[in-house]
Write a protein that holds these residues in place. Structure first.
Motif, mmCIF file in Angstrom:
data_model
loop_
_atom_site.group_PDB
_atom_site.id
_atom_site.type_symbol
_atom_site.label_atom_id
_atom_site.label_comp_id
_atom_site.label_asym_id
_atom_site.label_seq_id
_atom_site.Cartn_x
_atom_site.Cartn_y
_atom_site.Cartn_z
ATOM 1 N N ASN A 70 0.809 -1.215 0.000
ATOM 2 C CA ASN A 70 0.000 0.000 0.000
ATOM 3 C C ASN A 70 0.843 1.266 0.000
ATOM 4 O O ASN A 70 0.442 2.283 -0.543
ATOM 5 N N THR B 18 3.826 1.778 -1.454
ATOM 6 C CA THR B 18 4.906 1.693 -2.433
ATOM 7 C C THR B 18 5.391 3.082 -2.847
ATOM 8 O O THR B 18 4.596 3.945 -3.206
ATOM 9 N N ARG C 201 10.003 4.549 -14.071
ATOM 10 C CA ARG C 201 10.097 4.237 -12.650
ATOM 11 C C ARG C 201 11.414 3.531 -12.337
ATOM 12 O O ARG C 201 11.827 2.629 -13.061
ATOM 13 N N TRP D 275 10.915 8.551 -9.667
ATOM 14 C CA TRP D 275 10.186 8.776 -10.930
ATOM 15 C C TRP D 275 10.972 9.731 -11.822
ATOM 16 O O TRP D 275 11.612 10.674 -11.346
ATOM 17 N N TRP E 61 4.734 8.579 -4.346
ATOM 18 C CA TRP E 61 3.929 7.617 -3.593
ATOM 19 C C TRP E 61 2.925 7.048 -4.576
ATOM 20 O O TRP E 61 2.056 7.771 -5.072
ATOM 21 N N ASP E 62 3.046 5.776 -4.884
ATOM 22 C CA ASP E 62 2.285 5.148 -5.956
ATOM 23 C C ASP E 62 0.784 5.354 -5.780
ATOM 24 O O ASP E 62 0.219 5.085 -4.715
ATOM 25 N N GLY E 63 0.153 5.854 -6.835
ATOM 26 C CA GLY E 63 -1.290 6.066 -6.818
ATOM 27 C C GLY E 63 -1.721 7.333 -6.128
ATOM 28 O O GLY E 63 -2.927 7.594 -6.022
ATOM 29 N N HIS E 64 -0.757 8.143 -5.646
ATOM 30 C CA HIS E 64 -1.131 9.354 -4.903
ATOM 31 C C HIS E 64 -0.472 10.601 -5.497
ATOM 32 O O HIS E 64 -1.108 11.347 -6.224
ATOM 33 N N TYR E 65 0.806 10.838 -5.201
ATOM 34 C CA TYR E 65 1.408 12.086 -5.645
ATOM 35 C C TYR E 65 2.924 11.986 -5.622
ATOM 36 O O TYR E 65 3.502 11.116 -4.972
#
Length: 475
Positions: free
Chosen positions: A283, A285, A307, A289, A344-348
């Motif tokens: 969760n 991850t 990535r 980038w 932060w994967d899926g966030h920002y």
């Protein structure tokens, strides 16, 4: 009034001394006592008079005090088998002694009380008996539960208890470490197939997720079916912080120039300056980038993914550094400003941007020379090539040892000022080496005349092998 006045002037110690000396009483001598109808009346409720229970049982000597209207109990003392008087804790007109085990034997309890005017009660007494039986016991040995956590982050923690009783711990007896006095929602931790014999320690493992931000108490104690709670209680204060991500660029090892099509191993060191941990998977991850993704300059040096991942299983808590090592391949000639940032994967995306300019030079197309048949000559025997290697370390200005890759140069029989980068410092007892140089036998010198590092190493190739340690010092 006399006892209350004495207490106010000289404290509890003198009152206890007077009690021990001769049952000091307001109304008379020890064997000629008279009591006013206004005197308080103290009773012993627990253990009940004539009771009999096991020595492993925790109990408190306790009772109550009755006073006339407009008065209340101010002090209660009790003692066992004629020993020293002990002051009990008072709550309204109820009093309680310390909870403890009573070794096998017979006990005579006496209690005496004083009301708010200093008037003393008649002495109350009762008796009880304890008998011995094998019983479980436990001593807390240690834990690794962090005192500061981050909301939503997972933690693998451990609590160590020693079996100090007379009975083995096992699942069939319902033995487990259960939450006790905890304000954080926690599960009981069983033993599985483990049998813990007396005088043996056992480490209980727990995977937990920190709750919302706030102050909590983590509490556990041993429990079993036949005896219920037993042993020492573990209690720890834990502060849970709000979760946020942040990062700082510690260092970059990137080339300023490359030739088109050239490949290089590079590295970027990032520090976790937020409260949330970085995880290689799951969760939370996090990864490095390439800014602007597939349309950015950094992607042109990779071309397969934007990535750069951490090693599987990596967990970087607040304050930890992580070194991202990866290979780049120079695109066509031009000047490129490459940028990298944590995500932060899926966030920002978050934290500082690691950026550098790389100038890529075109490789000139060679003009083919006319084909000429060379005169016949013997085939030359190639000079043998060998590999030398060793350890390398950089001592920074503050005396701290730098553990990342280090740029260095070397001279040898094939030329001067060849540039290389170490793999990253490793301990002296690590079988891996940090630097390596290939070439024929001859004299070599390792140095750094660009980054203002002092120190060098000179050696003879002599068929290669371990040539020692290079220590650079930052000036």
């Amino acid at each position: 009034m006399a006892v209350l006045l004495i207490k106010n002037l000289v404290g509890d110690n003198l009152v206890l001394g007077l009690l021990d000396f001769g049952k000091f009483k307001v109304w008379g001598a020890d064997n000629e006592v008279s009591y006013s109808s206004d005197a308080p009346f103290v009773t012993i409720i627990n253990p009940s008079d004539g009771s009999r229970f096991y020595a492993d049982h925790y109990t408190s000597v306790s009772g109550s005090v009755q006073t006339i209207p407009n008065r209340h109990a101010s002090q209660v003392y009790y003692r066992l088998n004629g020993g020293p008087w002990v002051r009990a804790a008072l709550s309204d007109n109820n009093w309680t002694g310390e909870a403890r085990r009573y070794p096998e034997g017979s006990y005579h309890v006496e209690a005496i009380a004083y009301d708010s005017t200093g008037m003393e009660s008649p002495t109350a007494s009762s008796a009880f008996e304890t008998i011995w039986r094998p019983y479980p016991d436990a001593a807390y040995m240690g834990d690794d539960i962090p005192e500061v956590m981050t909301a939503g982050d997972p933690y693998s923690v451990h609590i160590n208890y020693s079996n100090t009783g007379y009975l083995s711990w096992n699942s069939s007896g319902g033995y487990r470490l259960s939450p006790s006095g905890s304000t954080m929602s926690l599960p009981p931790i069983g033993l599985g197939s483990v049998e813990v014999e007396p005088n043996i320690s056992h480490v209980f493992s727990l995977s937990m997720v920190a709750p919302g931000a706030g102050d909590y108490t983590v509490g556990y104690r041993m429990w079993c079916t036949d005896y219920e709670w037993f042993g020492e209680e573990f209690s720890k204060k834990v502060k849970v912080l709000e979760s946020y991500h942040d990062a700082r660029v510690v260092s970059m090892d990137m080339p300023a120039e490359m030739a088109a099509g050239e490949t290089r191993l590079v590295s970027i060191v990032m520090q976790n300056t937020g409260s949330a941990a970085w995880f290689a998977e799951g969760n939370g991850t996090a990864y490095l980038w390439m800014v602007d993704g597939m349309s950015g300059a950094a992607y042109k040096f990779n071309g397969s993914s934007d990535r750069i991942l951490m090693r599987p299983g990596s967990v970087m808590r607040s304050g930890d550094n992580y070194t991202f090592r990866f290979t780049i391949k120079a695109p066509s000639a031009g000047s490129y400003y490459t940028q990298y940032r944590m995500v932060w994967d899926g966030h920002y995306a978050f934290g500082q941007v690691a950026g550098c300019t790389i100038n890529v030079k075109a490789v000139p197309t060679p003009t083919p020379a006319p084909t000429q048949r060379p005169p016949a000559s013997p085939t030359p025997t190639p000079e043998p090539q060998y590999n030398a290697h060793g350890k390398m370390v950089l001592i920074k200005k503050d005396g701290e040892e730098y553990t990342g890759p280090i740029r260095y140069f070397y001279d040898g029989p094939l030329g001067k000022h060849f540039k290389k980068s170490s793999r990253g410092a490793s301990s002296d007892d690590d079988p891996r080496w940090d630097w390596d140089i290939g070439g024929p036998n001859g004299h070599y010198r390792i140095y750094n005349d660009v980054d203002h590092y002092s120190g060098e190493l000179q050696f003879e190739m002599n068929y290669g092998g371990n040539k020692g340690k290079v220590v650079f010092r930052q000036q």
